[in-house]
Write a protein that holds these residues in place. Structure first.
Motif, PDB file in Angstrom:
ATOM      1  N   SER A  75       0.836  -1.200   0.000  1.00 23.38           N
ATOM      2  CA  SER A  75       0.000   0.000   0.000  1.00 23.38           C
ATOM      3  C   SER A  75       0.868   1.246   0.000  1.00 23.38           C
ATOM      4  O   SER A  75       2.056   1.190   0.336  1.00 23.38           O
ATOM      5  CB  SER A  75      -0.888   0.011   1.245  1.00 23.38           C
ATOM      6  N   HIS A  78      -3.195  -2.113  13.753  1.00 20.24           N
ATOM      7  CA  HIS A  78      -4.478  -2.808  13.763  1.00 20.24           C
ATOM      8  C   HIS A  78      -5.166  -2.533  15.102  1.00 20.24           C
ATOM      9  O   HIS A  78      -4.747  -3.048  16.139  1.00 20.24           O
ATOM     10  CB  HIS A  78      -4.283  -4.308  13.566  1.00 20.24           C
ATOM     11  N   VAL A 129      -9.677  -7.872   4.996  1.00 24.32           N
ATOM     12  CA  VAL A 129      -9.614  -6.406   4.948  1.00 24.32           C
ATOM     13  C   VAL A 129      -8.455  -6.034   4.026  1.00 24.32           C
ATOM     14  O   VAL A 129      -7.287  -6.263   4.359  1.00 24.32           O
ATOM     15  CB  VAL A 129      -9.409  -5.800   6.353  1.00 24.32           C
ATOM     16  N   LEU A 133      -5.929  -3.633   2.465  1.00 28.57           N
ATOM     17  CA  LEU A 133      -5.281  -2.350   2.792  1.00 28.57           C
ATOM     18  C   LEU A 133      -4.487  -1.800   1.610  1.00 28.57           C
ATOM     19  O   LEU A 133      -3.659  -0.911   1.784  1.00 28.57           O
ATOM     20  CB  LEU A 133      -4.355  -2.533   3.996  1.00 28.57           C
ATOM     21  N   LEU A 169      -4.445   2.008   1.287  1.00 30.30           N
ATOM     22  CA  LEU A 169      -4.220   2.783   2.515  1.00 30.30           C
ATOM     23  C   LEU A 169      -3.062   3.754   2.340  1.00 30.30           C
ATOM     24  O   LEU A 169      -1.990   3.397   1.871  1.00 30.30           O
ATOM     25  CB  LEU A 169      -3.920   1.828   3.667  1.00 30.30           C
ATOM     26  N   ASP A 213      -4.344   7.800   6.914  1.00 33.72           N
ATOM     27  CA  ASP A 213      -5.683   7.231   6.760  1.00 33.72           C
ATOM     28  C   ASP A 213      -6.117   6.491   8.014  1.00 33.72           C
ATOM     29  O   ASP A 213      -5.300   5.900   8.729  1.00 33.72           O
ATOM     30  CB  ASP A 213      -5.723   6.246   5.586  1.00 33.72           C
ATOM     31  N   LEU A 266      -9.062   3.625   8.752  1.00 36.62           N
ATOM     32  CA  LEU A 266     -10.082   2.734   8.192  1.00 36.62           C
ATOM     33  C   LEU A 266     -11.061   2.371   9.299  1.00 36.62           C
ATOM     34  O   LEU A 266     -10.678   1.775  10.302  1.00 36.62           O
ATOM     35  CB  LEU A 266      -9.428   1.476   7.628  1.00 36.62           C
ATOM     36  N   HIS A 267     -12.329   2.752   9.106  1.00 38.86           N
ATOM     37  CA  HIS A 267     -13.346   2.507  10.126  1.00 38.86           C
ATOM     38  C   HIS A 267     -14.115   1.213   9.860  1.00 38.86           C
ATOM     39  O   HIS A 267     -14.047   0.632   8.775  1.00 38.86           O
ATOM     40  CB  HIS A 267     -14.324   3.685  10.202  1.00 38.86           C
ATOM     41  N   SER A 270     -16.152   0.755   6.781  1.00 38.72           N
ATOM     42  CA  SER A 270     -15.436   0.640   5.507  1.00 38.72           C
ATOM     43  C   SER A 270     -15.103  -0.801   5.135  1.00 38.72           C
ATOM     44  O   SER A 270     -14.662  -1.062   4.017  1.00 38.72           O
ATOM     45  CB  SER A 270     -14.137   1.466   5.566  1.00 38.72           C
ATOM     46  N   ILE A 271     -15.294  -1.731   6.057  1.00 41.94           N
ATOM     47  CA  ILE A 271     -14.988  -3.135   5.777  1.00 41.94           C
ATOM     48  C   ILE A 271     -15.997  -3.696   4.783  1.00 41.94           C
ATOM     49  O   ILE A 271     -17.210  -3.503   4.933  1.00 41.94           O
ATOM     50  CB  ILE A 271     -15.004  -3.967   7.071  1.00 41.94           C
ATOM     51  N   ALA A 326     -12.386   2.779  14.764  1.00 35.98           N
ATOM     52  CA  ALA A 326     -11.247   2.587  13.864  1.00 35.98           C
ATOM     53  C   ALA A 326     -10.816   1.132  13.885  1.00 35.98           C
ATOM     54  O   ALA A 326     -10.743   0.495  14.936  1.00 35.98           O
ATOM     55  CB  ALA A 326     -10.102   3.495  14.270  1.00 35.98           C
TER      56      ALA A 326
END
Length: 219
Positions: free
Chosen positions: A115, A127, A147, A149, A152, A156, A158-159, A162-163, A183
């Motif tokens: 990423s 994580h 998930v 990434l 990413l 950023d 990621l909440h 968003s999964i 998060a």
């Protein structure tokens, strides 16, 4: 993938009976739910010891075979010995094909290293969650949730919302409001504190107040 565990019915209850089972390398257990009466069972310790080292044991539908009678169950509780590598007791819950279940499943993170955030020096991808509680019908239960990434970037967050969830799966916590959209992953730049010597060197020198001259004594 089906995971079958062979069990036997047990007739004796109580601490003494449980101690005798454990002495014979068996684990006392119980299976309940599904509109049926609870049944006391026992299972080989080595079988469970090997199974409990895998993620699927905690988050998958298990086929519990009692003399050829196979029932779909979930592991709901496992008691371990506080000091020895021993499992002491197991609770299994029967599941019905048409009734939704709630299960915590592990998150598997992929593509972090490739990423944009993973390619920036000093950026740490943290994580915040490693598993999430989901709700679904037993037939839709995933062993884990992937998930990705790959997109990413530095900074950023990621909440939970968003999964990307598999079909038929939802996260009950998200129905409780935005405060529960926590998060899952954070890409953060670590900023190292300046060395004490360097910080002291860069700091402006403190002004030392001049000593007042003593006035001459009057004669």
């Amino acid at each position: 993938m089906a995971h079958q565990i062979n069990v036997e019915r047990r007739s004796e209850a109580g601490k003494g009976a449980s101690r005798r089972l454990r002495h014979d390398s068996k684990i006392p257990a119980i299976v309940y739910g599904g509109g049926l009466d609870p049944v006391m069972i026992q299972v080989d310790h080595e079988t469970i010891w090997l199974a409990q080292q895998n993620e699927w044991f905690y988050s998958s539908i298990l086929d519990l075979s009692l003399g050829g009678d196979v029932q779909k169950v979930l592991l709901r509780d496992m008691q371990r010995h506080p000091a020895r590598p021993r499992v002491l007791h197991l609770d299994f819950q029967r599941v019905m094909a048409d009734e939704a279940i709630r299960v915590s499943v592990p998150l598997h993170f992929i593509n972090a290293a490739t990423s944009p955030a993973g390619k920036v020096s000093g950026v740490v991808i943290m994580h915040e969650l490693n598993e999430v509680e989901i709700s679904c019908l037993p037939g839709n239960l995933p062993e884990h949730i992937v998930v990705d990434l790959g997109e990413l970037k530095e900074g950023d967050v990621l909440h939970l919302s968003s999964i990307v969830l598999p079909a038929g799966v939802e996260v009950p916590a998200l129905k409780l409001g935005p405060d529960y959209d926590v998060a899952v992953v954070v890409a953060r730049q670590l900023r190292h504190a300046a060395e004490p010597e360097a910080a002291a060197a860069e700091a402006p020198a403190a002004e030392v107040p001049a000593t007042k001259a003593k006035a001459p004594e009057k004669k």
